[in-house]
Design an enzyme around this catalytic site. Structure first.
Site, PDB file in Angstrom:
ATOM      1  N   ARG A   1     -19.240  28.618   4.170  1.00  0.00           N
ATOM      2  CA  ARG A   1     -20.288  28.509   3.330  1.00  0.00           C
ATOM      3  C   ARG A   1     -20.805  29.883   2.711  1.00  0.00           C
ATOM      4  O   ARG A   1     -20.743  30.786   2.966  1.00  0.00           O
ATOM      5  CB  ARG A   1     -21.400  27.728   3.854  1.00  0.00           C
TER       6      ARG A   1
ATOM      7  N   GLU B   1     -32.180  26.562   1.966  1.00  0.00           N
ATOM      8  CA  GLU B   1     -32.712  27.747   2.364  1.00  0.00           C
ATOM      9  C   GLU B   1     -32.672  28.896   1.026  1.00  0.00           C
ATOM     10  O   GLU B   1     -33.235  29.482   1.054  1.00  0.00           O
ATOM     11  CB  GLU B   1     -32.019  28.276   3.456  1.00  0.00           C
TER      12      GLU B   1
ATOM     13  N   ARG C   1     -25.855  26.428  -1.720  1.00  0.00           N
ATOM     14  CA  ARG C   1     -25.089  26.832  -0.731  1.00  0.00           C
ATOM     15  C   ARG C   1     -23.824  26.073  -0.775  1.00  0.00           C
ATOM     16  O   ARG C   1     -23.709  24.722  -0.809  1.00  0.00           O
ATOM     17  CB  ARG C   1     -25.621  26.246   0.748  1.00  0.00           C
TER      18      ARG C   1
ATOM     19  N   CYS D   1     -32.934  35.285   2.924  1.00  0.00           N
ATOM     20  CA  CYS D   1     -32.808  35.736   4.383  1.00  0.00           C
ATOM     21  C   CYS D   1     -32.052  36.897   4.462  1.00  0.00           C
ATOM     22  O   CYS D   1     -30.857  37.031   4.048  1.00  0.00           O
ATOM     23  CB  CYS D   1     -32.313  34.906   5.518  1.00  0.00           C
TER      24      CYS D   1
ATOM     25  N   THR E   1     -30.437  38.211   6.651  1.00  0.00           N
ATOM     26  CA  THR E   1     -29.065  38.155   7.502  1.00  0.00           C
ATOM     27  C   THR E   1     -27.868  37.928   6.668  1.00  0.00           C
ATOM     28  O   THR E   1     -26.759  38.085   6.816  1.00  0.00           O
ATOM     29  CB  THR E   1     -29.452  37.137   8.797  1.00  0.00           C
TER      30      THR E   1
ATOM     31  N   ARG F   1     -20.907  32.469   5.695  1.00  0.00           N
ATOM     32  CA  ARG F   1     -20.580  32.169   7.318  1.00  0.00           C
ATOM     33  C   ARG F   1     -19.673  31.325   7.266  1.00  0.00           C
ATOM     34  O   ARG F   1     -19.482  30.271   6.776  1.00  0.00           O
ATOM     35  CB  ARG F   1     -21.842  31.473   7.774  1.00  0.00           C
TER      36      ARG F   1
ATOM     37  N   ARG G   1     -23.439  29.559  18.105  1.00  0.00           N
ATOM     38  CA  ARG G   1     -24.337  28.509  17.844  1.00  0.00           C
ATOM     39  C   ARG G   1     -24.104  27.197  18.437  1.00  0.00           C
ATOM     40  O   ARG G   1     -22.737  26.849  18.795  1.00  0.00           O
ATOM     41  CB  ARG G   1     -24.518  28.316  16.384  1.00  0.00           C
TER      42      ARG G   1
ATOM     43  N   GLU H   1     -27.812  25.925  13.673  1.00  0.00           N
ATOM     44  CA  GLU H   1     -28.463  27.057  14.311  1.00  0.00           C
ATOM     45  C   GLU H   1     -29.495  26.521  15.298  1.00  0.00           C
ATOM     46  O   GLU H   1     -30.499  27.182  15.894  1.00  0.00           O
ATOM     47  CB  GLU H   1     -29.110  28.039  13.265  1.00  0.00           C
TER      48      GLU H   1
HETATM   49  P1  ADP Z   1     -25.665  27.593   7.749  1.00  0.00           P
HETATM   50  O1  ADP Z   1     -27.045  28.091   7.800  1.00  0.00           O
HETATM   51  O2  ADP Z   1     -24.739  28.424   7.778  1.00  0.00           O
HETATM   52  O3  ADP Z   1     -25.678  26.346   6.631  1.00  0.00           O
HETATM   53  P2  ADP Z   1     -26.343  25.836  10.128  1.00  0.00           P
HETATM   54  O4  ADP Z   1     -25.914  26.153  11.223  1.00  0.00           O
HETATM   55  O5  ADP Z   1     -27.733  25.583   9.523  1.00  0.00           O
HETATM   56  O6  ADP Z   1     -25.400  26.223   9.244  1.00  0.00           O
HETATM   57  O7  ADP Z   1     -25.558  24.192   9.946  1.00  0.00           O
HETATM   58  C1  ADP Z   1     -25.457  23.461   8.961  1.00  0.00           C
HETATM   59  C2  ADP Z   1     -24.692  22.337   9.260  1.00  0.00           C
HETATM   60  O8  ADP Z   1     -23.358  22.611   8.942  1.00  0.00           O
HETATM   61  C3  ADP Z   1     -24.798  21.589  10.598  1.00  0.00           C
HETATM   62  O9  ADP Z   1     -24.859  20.249  10.452  1.00  0.00           O
HETATM   63  C4  ADP Z   1     -23.600  22.120  11.328  1.00  0.00           C
HETATM   64  O10 ADP Z   1     -23.229  21.174  12.410  1.00  0.00           O
HETATM   65  C5  ADP Z   1     -22.602  22.281  10.137  1.00  0.00           C
HETATM   66  N1  ADP Z   1     -21.551  23.104  10.523  1.00  0.00           N
HETATM   67  C6  ADP Z   1     -21.660  24.346  10.766  1.00  0.00           C
HETATM   68  N2  ADP Z   1     -20.195  24.814  11.004  1.00  0.00           N
HETATM   69  C7  ADP Z   1     -19.346  23.750  10.862  1.00  0.00           C
HETATM   70  C8  ADP Z   1     -17.960  23.337  11.286  1.00  0.00           C
HETATM   71  N3  ADP Z   1     -17.244  24.574  11.304  1.00  0.00           N
HETATM   72  N4  ADP Z   1     -17.642  22.244  11.217  1.00  0.00           N
HETATM   73  C9  ADP Z   1     -18.436  21.206  10.821  1.00  0.00           C
HETATM   74  N5  ADP Z   1     -19.761  21.282  10.651  1.00  0.00           N
HETATM   75  C10 ADP Z   1     -20.276  22.541  10.740  1.00  0.00           C
HETATM   76 MG    MG Z   2     -28.828  26.866   8.257  1.00  0.00          MG
END
Ligand code: ADP
Ligand code: MG
Length: 461
Positions: A207, A311, A315, A362, A364, A371, A399, A404
């Site tokens: 993302r 956020e 995204r 953020c 980060t 990510r 994570r 997270e």
């Molecule tokens: P971010 O902040 O990068 O968007 P989060 O940790 O808040 O990520 O997670 C957002 C959603 O994305 C959650 O439902 C998480 O399980 C999902 N997610 C993250 N990485 C993967 C992955 N490799 N495969 C499937 N779902 C994922």
């Molecule tokens: Mg998130």
């Protein structure tokens, strides 16, 4: 003339005398602040080289002159809102921190820095107290150990004495460095499916976070600005064609069970928790939030998704089963480029800065805003002490499977790039390919009954 009027007249003439002094004093403060920020670590965060940076400096100048001037001009007895900022001294207003507040915000918000920044507000009205709200109220369990959130682009320059050391420490990114963007998948050195038999990598998601230039970030957004972001996102996604084509689903109209199902399937973001509410990300929820998916039927599984007003403004992500990270990156880049093109056609653009790369709320996520994560089954390896340290050493973050906020230990981990700023997208994905391949290799060795000393591995990587 009644005595009250006489006093008012005198106050008025005093104000008229004080006003020019106020402006002069404010300019002096500005010059002082500017020379301070030139000296201070990370002063270049104000992106002086870019024209936007100059715009920000001008805004900064105006706000300091404005605040300083108004404060002195209005003086005692004023009922204007600016007075509120000066009612209590910075010493009396300094946040309480317990030994459990272990964020970078707590470390870098010294009383001196707080005193310097307390009177300032960005043109969207964001103050240092807004910046730190999620770390003071919710200080014990903040995600990413930050405890702060920018409300707009200007926050990073206006509050540079606070943000610069945080960015330096978190990203190890020198204030004089320039961030490079490389979204060209053909620049990847080793292109391979990490786990062709799908034994270890369950799914891959990349993302990127994007802000729209000129609009306040979600933490400082008004309802109208938030709706503007949503309408831009809707009109951009409506034009997507071919394998990116699909539908936008506003959260306002979504039934709870559909919403829950999409969250469980990792397609939709979660509802705001305590931290996001204190970070001001949950205002007016769920108004103007939504998710775009590249399919027309919820029984299908989309692989291109856009989150609106979670956020960040946007995204944009691609997620698929298995470990073919190259294919995921390639599709993501096509989608991001198509969105960017449409954004430009509507007279807007993604916010990008020569120093900070893509700028978002953020700290980060500055730089790439990217990510890249893989859900990896590492049942044996994760049981060894030092597993997380080894991952961190390789530039990887760990994570839980549900993101997270997930602290359960299921043996399936979300492994992602730890860095976002100072490395290009291609470099970070390469790091993921190399790092996750290595972790899988170790897991296979353990399964074959080999002994592994993670301390030795730690020194190797
Ligand atoms: P971010 O902040 O990068 O968007 P989060 O940790 O808040 O990520 O997670 C957002 C959603 O994305 C959650 O439902 C998480 O399980 C999902 N997610 C993250 N990485 C993967 C992955 N490799 N495969 C499937 N779902 C994922
Ligand atoms: Mg998130």
């Amino acid at each position: 003339m009644p005595w009250v009027d006489q006093i008012n007249l005198r106050m008025h003439s005093i104000r008229r005398m004080v006003a020019p002094v106020g402006v002069v004093a404010s300019v002096a403060v500005l010059v002082g602040l500017d020379s301070y920020s030139r000296r201070a670590e990370g002063s270049k965060i104000s992106a002086k080289s870019s024209s936007q940076g100059e715009g920000i400096q001008a805004l900064t100048a105006l706000s300091v002159v404005g605040v300083g001037g108004v404060a002195l001009c209005e003086g005692w007895g004023s009922r204007k809102s600016t007075k509120r900022i000066f009612k209590y001294s910075a010493d009396d207003d300094y946040p309480y921190f317990s030994k459990w507040h272990r964020t970078l915000m707590r470390k870098h918000l010294t009383p001196k820095v707080y005193k310097q920044l307390q009177p300032l507000r960005t043109s969207n009205g964001f103050t240092i107290n807004d910046v730190i709200a999620c770390g003071t109220t919710c200080g014990y369990s903040v995600p990413r150990g930050m405890g702060c959130m920018a409300g707009d682009y200007e926050s990073y320059s206006l509050f540079a004495p606070f943000f610069s050391p945080i960015i330096k420490e978190y990203h190890d990114f020198s204030p004089t460095s320039r961030h490079t963007t490389d979204l060209n998948p053909s620049h990847l050195k080793s292109v391979k499916d990490l786990d062709p038999n799908s034994e270890y990598v369950l799914s891959t998601r990349i993302r990127v976070a994007r802000s729209i230039r000129g609009l306040p970030f979600p933490a400082a957004s008004s309802r109208a600005a938030r709706r503007k972001v949503e309408s831009l996102a809707r009109s951009c996604t409506e034009t997507l064609k071919g394998d990116l084509q699909g539908m936008y689903m506003p959260l306002n109209d979504m039934d709870n069970d559909v919403n829950d199902d999409l969250i469980q399937r990792h397609i939709c973001f979660d509802n705001p928790d305590e931290w996001s509410i204190t970070a001001r990300l949950g205002q007016d929820w769920p108004d103007a939030r939504g998710v775009y998916i590249n399919c027309q039927d919820l029984d299908e599984t989309p692989d291109f998704v856009v989150w609106v007003n979670e956020e960040d403004h946007l995204r944009i992500m691609c997620l698929r089963k298995g470990g073919d990270i190259f294919a995921v990156f390639e599709k993501l880049v096509r989608g991001v480029n198509a969105m960017e093109k449409q954004m430009k056609e509507q007279g807007y653009q993604f916010l990008h800065d020569e120093h900070l790369g893509y700028v978002v709320g953020c700290p980060t996520n500055l730089g790439t805003g990217m990510r890249a994560s893989m859900h990896v089954k590492l049942i044996k390896l994760a049981k060894l002490p030092g597993f997380i340290d080894l991952c961190n050493r390789m530039g990887l973050d760990v994570r839980g499977k549900h993101g997270e906020k997930d602290t359960r230990q299921s043996g399936i981990f979300d492994i992602s790039n730890r860095h976002r700023l100072g490395f290009s997208e291609v470099e970070l994905i390469q790091l993921m390919i190399d790092g996750v391949s290595y972790l899988i290799e170790l897991e296979k060795k353990l399964e074959a009954g080999e002994e592994i000393d993670l301390e030795k591995e730690f020194n190797k990587v």
